[in-house]
Design an enzyme around this catalytic site. Structure first.
Site, PDB file in Angstrom:
ATOM      1  N   ASP A 229      41.789  -4.170  58.588  1.00  0.00           N
ATOM      2  CA  ASP A 229      40.492  -3.719  59.095  1.00  0.00           C
ATOM      3  C   ASP A 229      40.617  -2.245  59.412  1.00  0.00           C
ATOM      4  O   ASP A 229      41.270  -1.869  60.379  1.00  0.00           O
ATOM      5  CB  ASP A 229      40.131  -4.526  60.355  1.00  0.00           C
ATOM      6  CG  ASP A 229      38.927  -3.948  61.095  1.00  0.00           C
ATOM      7  OD1 ASP A 229      38.159  -3.174  60.485  1.00  0.00           O
ATOM      8  OD2 ASP A 229      38.760  -4.277  62.296  1.00  0.00           O
TER       9      ASP A 229
ATOM     10  N   LEU B 272      43.223   1.013  63.075  1.00  0.00           N
ATOM     11  CA  LEU B 272      43.578   0.180  61.931  1.00  0.00           C
ATOM     12  C   LEU B 272      44.145  -1.103  62.517  1.00  0.00           C
ATOM     13  O   LEU B 272      45.025  -1.058  63.377  1.00  0.00           O
ATOM     14  CB  LEU B 272      44.627   0.899  61.084  1.00  0.00           C
ATOM     15  CG  LEU B 272      45.221   0.184  59.856  1.00  0.00           C
ATOM     16  CD1 LEU B 272      45.747   1.229  58.883  1.00  0.00           C
ATOM     17  CD2 LEU B 272      46.353  -0.779  60.209  1.00  0.00           C
TER      18      LEU B 272
ATOM     19  N   TYR C  87      18.827  -6.554  55.319  1.00  0.00           N
ATOM     20  CA  TYR C  87      19.273  -5.174  55.552  1.00  0.00           C
ATOM     21  C   TYR C  87      19.608  -4.501  54.226  1.00  0.00           C
ATOM     22  O   TYR C  87      19.996  -5.152  53.268  1.00  0.00           O
ATOM     23  CB  TYR C  87      20.523  -5.231  56.419  1.00  0.00           C
ATOM     24  CG  TYR C  87      20.814  -3.993  57.259  1.00  0.00           C
ATOM     25  CD1 TYR C  87      20.354  -3.898  58.561  1.00  0.00           C
ATOM     26  CD2 TYR C  87      21.604  -2.965  56.762  1.00  0.00           C
ATOM     27  CE1 TYR C  87      20.661  -2.796  59.347  1.00  0.00           C
ATOM     28  CE2 TYR C  87      21.918  -1.859  57.545  1.00  0.00           C
ATOM     29  CZ  TYR C  87      21.440  -1.776  58.837  1.00  0.00           C
ATOM     30  OH  TYR C  87      21.753  -0.681  59.604  1.00  0.00           O
TER      31      TYR C  87
ATOM     32  N   GLY D 283      27.366  -1.654  57.244  1.00  0.00           N
ATOM     33  CA  GLY D 283      28.818  -1.517  57.420  1.00  0.00           C
ATOM     34  C   GLY D 283      29.518  -2.843  57.143  1.00  0.00           C
ATOM     35  O   GLY D 283      29.090  -3.896  57.589  1.00  0.00           O
TER      36      GLY D 283
ATOM     37  N   ASP E  17      32.355  -3.928  58.280  1.00  0.00           N
ATOM     38  CA  ASP E  17      32.868  -4.610  59.480  1.00  0.00           C
ATOM     39  C   ASP E  17      31.766  -5.416  60.156  1.00  0.00           C
ATOM     40  O   ASP E  17      31.977  -6.552  60.580  1.00  0.00           O
ATOM     41  CB  ASP E  17      33.489  -3.599  60.454  1.00  0.00           C
ATOM     42  CG  ASP E  17      32.544  -2.462  60.848  1.00  0.00           C
ATOM     43  OD1 ASP E  17      31.460  -2.326  60.242  1.00  0.00           O
ATOM     44  OD2 ASP E  17      32.888  -1.706  61.767  1.00  0.00           O
TER      45      ASP E  17
ATOM     46  N   THR F   2      33.832   1.361  68.167  1.00  0.00           N
ATOM     47  CA  THR F   2      33.482   2.780  68.221  1.00  0.00           C
ATOM     48  C   THR F   2      31.963   2.958  68.301  1.00  0.00           C
ATOM     49  O   THR F   2      31.465   3.880  68.937  1.00  0.00           O
ATOM     50  CB  THR F   2      34.022   3.490  66.961  1.00  0.00           C
ATOM     51  OG1 THR F   2      35.384   3.112  66.794  1.00  0.00           O
ATOM     52  CG2 THR F   2      33.886   4.982  67.079  1.00  0.00           C
TER      53      THR F   2
END
Ligand SMILES: Nc1ncnc2c1ncn2[C@@H]1O[C@H](COP(=O)(O)OP(=O)(O)OP(=O)(O)O)[C@@H](O)[C@H]1O
Ligand SMILES: CC(C)(CO)[C@@H](O)C(=O)NCCC(=O)O
Ligand SMILES: [K+]
Length: 242
Positions: A5, A11, A94, A100, A102, A124
């Site tokens: 990931d 990471l 979407y 994204g 993730d 983040t």
């Protein structure tokens, strides 16, 4: 298997055996040099001799190319996940060129066609996504509490706060408290408002700041730390079926 990931801050990797049990895992800050960080981990990866590497990355083409170069040396097949808005497990309204990886995998890891779900990723960025019986309805993106604090620090003269804890949403009487409480309230308030609008959605949180945020949410929250990994496993499991 080796699962990677590549997030904006860290990471993460998981090594799993043939029955899907995690035999090793870690999370490291990559400081925008994930390929160099991976290079340092290759000995460790080779020792476990995974037969496949599945990757989630939100780092963009240039960094992904460097990561590919590093992984090529291992002589183990690897593949990056590509968001598929028409996936068998979950349809999405979407824009799938933008969503994204993730975020999508966290949803894929949580999705249950019998439920209405609100999946909140606290990394983040904080992402809040709504899923109605395996149909992704869209969502929201916020700067994390740490990014918000950095933006106040860099955008103002008199706010020089760069550390402290996020532990309350009551009004503050000092700059330190007003900053931390205001920022935490911006996320908690949004979560509470979204859950008020969608009362019958199960609220699920994952990511580094999930525990900090969930404490102040006025609805039961299910904390899960396995969503992205679960999404990766589901994605590649489907891929390998005819
Ligand atoms: N200045 C800071 N002080 C302490 N912790 C921080 C700071 N900045 C960021 N963090 C931590 O780093 C985390 C971001 O990465 P984390 O790995 O926890 O989540 P993530 O979803 O994996 O993020 P990403 O995938 O974007 O790297 C935040 O959740 C936060 O807990
Ligand atoms: C929102 C983040 C930063 C969360 O890690 C990531 O999923 C991302 O860069 N997404 C692209 C923008 C989008 O999802 O619409
Ligand atoms: K960016």
């Amino acid at each position: 298997m080796l699962w990677l990931d590549l997030g904006n801050t860290r990471l993460k990797y998981w090594l799993t055996d043939d029955i899907g049990q995690i035999v090793a895992h870690d999370a490291k800050q990559h400081l925008q040099a994930p390929a160099e960080l991976l290079m340092g981990l290759t000995d460790r990866f080779e020792r476990y001799a995974p037969d496949f590497i599945g990757i989630s990355s939100v780092l963009g083409d240039a960094l992904n190319a460097k990561v590919s170069e590093t992984l090529s040396r291992l002589n183990i097949p690897f593949e990056f996940v590509h968001v598929d808005a028409a996936h068998a497990l979950m349809k999405s309204a979407y824009n799938d060129q933008q969503l994204g990886c993730d975020r999508w995998l966290q949803m894929l890891g949580a999705v249950d066609k019998k439920k209405r779900q609100c999946v909140i990723g606290c990394g983040t960025a904080v992402t809040i996504d709504l899923i109605d019986h395996a149909e992704h309805l869209g969502g929201y993106i916020f700067p994390s509490i740490y990014l918000q604090r950095e933006s106040l620090f860099s955008g103002t003269k008199q706010i020089t706060i760069s550390n402290g804890t996020f532990d309350s949403v009551s009004q503050g009487m000092t700059t330190q408290d007003a900053v931390h409480r205001g920022i935490l309230l911006s996320i908690v308030g949004a979560v509470n408002e979204i859950s008020r609008r969608h009362p019958n959605f199960e609220v699920i949180m994952t990511g580094g700041d999930a525990a900090t945020i969930s404490q102040h949410v006025n609805r039961p929250v299910r904390l899960r730390d396995d969503l992205l990994l679960n999404g990766l496993a589901r994605y590649f499991d489907y891929r390998n079926k005819p």
